[in-house]
Design an enzyme around this catalytic site. Sequence first.
Site, PDB file in Angstrom:
ATOM      1  N   HIS A   7      -2.520  10.454  -0.908  1.00  0.00           N
ATOM      2  CA  HIS A   7      -2.548   9.013  -1.154  1.00  0.00           C
ATOM      3  C   HIS A   7      -2.660   8.738  -2.655  1.00  0.00           C
ATOM      4  CE1 HIS A   7      -3.353   4.805  -0.279  1.00  0.00           C
ATOM      5  NE2 HIS A   7      -4.335   4.859  -1.176  1.00  0.00           N
ATOM      6  N   ASP A  57       5.121 -14.014  12.680  1.00  0.00           N
ATOM      7  CA  ASP A  57       3.786 -14.568  12.445  1.00  0.00           C
ATOM      8  C   ASP A  57       2.783 -13.420  12.652  1.00  0.00           C
ATOM      9  OD1 ASP A  57       1.324 -15.762  12.570  1.00  0.00           O
ATOM     10  OD2 ASP A  57       1.960 -17.433  13.841  1.00  0.00           O
ATOM     11  N   LYS A  72      -7.064  -0.551  11.907  1.00  0.00           N
ATOM     12  CA  LYS A  72      -6.505  -1.095  10.656  1.00  0.00           C
ATOM     13  C   LYS A  72      -5.260  -0.299  10.267  1.00  0.00           C
ATOM     14  CE  LYS A  72      -6.071  -1.498   5.982  1.00  0.00           C
ATOM     15  NZ  LYS A  72      -5.269  -0.677   5.078  1.00  0.00           N
ATOM     16  N   GLU A  89       0.832  -1.216   0.000  1.00  0.00           N
ATOM     17  CA  GLU A  89       0.000   0.000   0.000  1.00  0.00           C
ATOM     18  C   GLU A  89       0.865   1.265   0.000  1.00  0.00           C
ATOM     19  OE1 GLU A  89      -3.178  -0.079   2.904  1.00  0.00           O
ATOM     20  OE2 GLU A  89      -3.338   2.110   2.900  1.00  0.00           O
TER      21      GLU A  89
HETATM   22  C1  MEV Z   1      -5.740   3.196   5.251  1.00  0.00           C
HETATM   23  O1  MEV Z   1      -5.076   2.003   4.913  1.00  0.00           O
HETATM   24  C2  MEV Z   1      -5.698   3.454   6.750  1.00  0.00           C
HETATM   25  C3  MEV Z   1      -6.574   4.606   7.235  1.00  0.00           C
HETATM   26  O2  MEV Z   1      -7.901   4.412   6.772  1.00  0.00           O
HETATM   27  C4  MEV Z   1      -6.516   4.605   8.735  1.00  0.00           C
HETATM   28  C5  MEV Z   1      -7.502   5.546   9.391  1.00  0.00           C
HETATM   29  O3  MEV Z   1      -8.530   5.874   8.811  1.00  0.00           O
HETATM   30  O4  MEV Z   1      -7.213   5.920  10.557  1.00  0.00           O
HETATM   31  C6  MEV Z   1      -6.093   5.921   6.667  1.00  0.00           C
END
Ligand code: MEV
Length: 508
Positions: A454, A329, A313, A113
């Site tokens: 991004h 792992d 995430k 990513e």
């Molecule tokens: C993208 O991979 C991760 C984000 O969505 C995390 C977040 O929203 O805090 C940018």
Amino acid sequence: MSELIAKPEVHQAKWSGFYKKTLHERQTQLKLVFPRVFTSSEPSSSVVSSVYVTPNTSPSNNDKKSFPINGLDENIADNMIENCVGTIGLPVGLALNFIINGKPIIIPMAIEEPSVIAGVSGAAKTVSAYNGFKATAPVTNIIVAQVCLLDISQENMNSAIDKISRSKSEIIKRANNYCDNMVKRGGGVLDINVRRIPRKANRNRKHFTLSSANFREWLVVHITIDVCNAMGANCASTVAEGVAPFLAELSGGRIGLRIVSNLNVERMSKASFRIPLPMLAYKSLSGKEVAARIIEAYEWAEVDPYRATTHNKGIMNGIDAVAIATGQDWRAIEAAVHAWACDGVRIDLDNSHNSRSDNSYRPLTTYWIEKDEQLAATGKSDDECLMFCGELELPIMVGTVGGVLKTNKVYEYNLGIMGNPNSRDLAMSMACIGLAQNFAALRALATEGIQRGHMSLHAKNVAIAAGCPPHAVTSVAQRMIEKGKITLSSANDLVEAHMSEQVQCVYM
Ligand code: MEV
């Protein structure tokens, strides 16, 4: 290790402009900065076991490429898993600008990513411009193995527990026979604890009960093992299987599952930072405004699991990427972290109870603002004394010895770049990466949003998806950014135009 301990300013100057270099320039720099890691084409401590290699089936990756961070040899892969048909590559990049507990460190990340590495490096730059990250992790590397004992009636439960408790030292002695390597290294089985867990009544009438459901409790024995610098899952499961018959004999129960527990509250790592508010200023927004927006974002995640999941995430974007780059792992880490994020998962081993208070899913980081009393004492105004603070605490089970570490030389190079950390240092670096990623994401989301940055970084991926030849990816991506249209159809048009220009050049 001495390669790492440079003055933070000297260290950062060495890496400035790294992202603007070509791939080959970066590789050359890496060899120059870490001469002991890249002494030859082999990592210094490399002892890749020959038992893994099936000879002469195809040329290895190392024969094809010169820079040694180049993936897994398929002959080794073939011996690692079942039905192997090949390997898959992932980009490896470097997270820069980190200062952890006063020491500069470069952290390799393997991730597909875009913008994650830029994000953590940018956040680390801000934090390191003040005091850097602080991190802690337990000195002893504990793992817990579970043995479930079944078919113990209510009236026999107390005496079963009593017998196990009275035989603790004999159980430990026998269990240590199944991890003599750990004992030799100064670790081994430390403790035995018994937990009683009420069974759930079977509420689904469509299901037949085949098991001994008339017994009201699970009797679960926890075996606590010091696994030194290993991750320890295999060791834990071997000990559990080895000692289970003795536990069954003592308790009069039947042996159930015997396996490591991936929820390990004895391996909590913590990362934190503290920076003056003005350091958060962004474009027309003051540091105070940005801080307020970040805290708002965190407070939203605290009460909304839909947001908390995305928040966490992002943290795992950082942690998983380091885990993959260093041969950990990552599924075990993910499982533990998300269990921990469920507020209320606090296993109280001493009480023998699983004391879940509730199951809300929470953000793993915490942010707050506090006053620096030392600054306040110098007569500065309230605003000048305010500090923005971030913290991340989570269980991280990693190892720098054993496991799959010898199967892929890239792990050794990446650990070498980090200064060959022990498992505790690796866990602390991963906690800092997770915190940096979350801070970067919230700072961007709470100000201009992440899509502009991004998508600019993603433009190269879009160009590749449109079939752009490698030498033209940067210029096609740049043209999409200039046009403000980063889409596959725009990339297709530009690639087509590029190809026809090339054809004309050839025929002219
Ligand atoms: C993208 O991979 C991760 C984000 O969505 C995390 C977040 O929203 O805090 C940018």
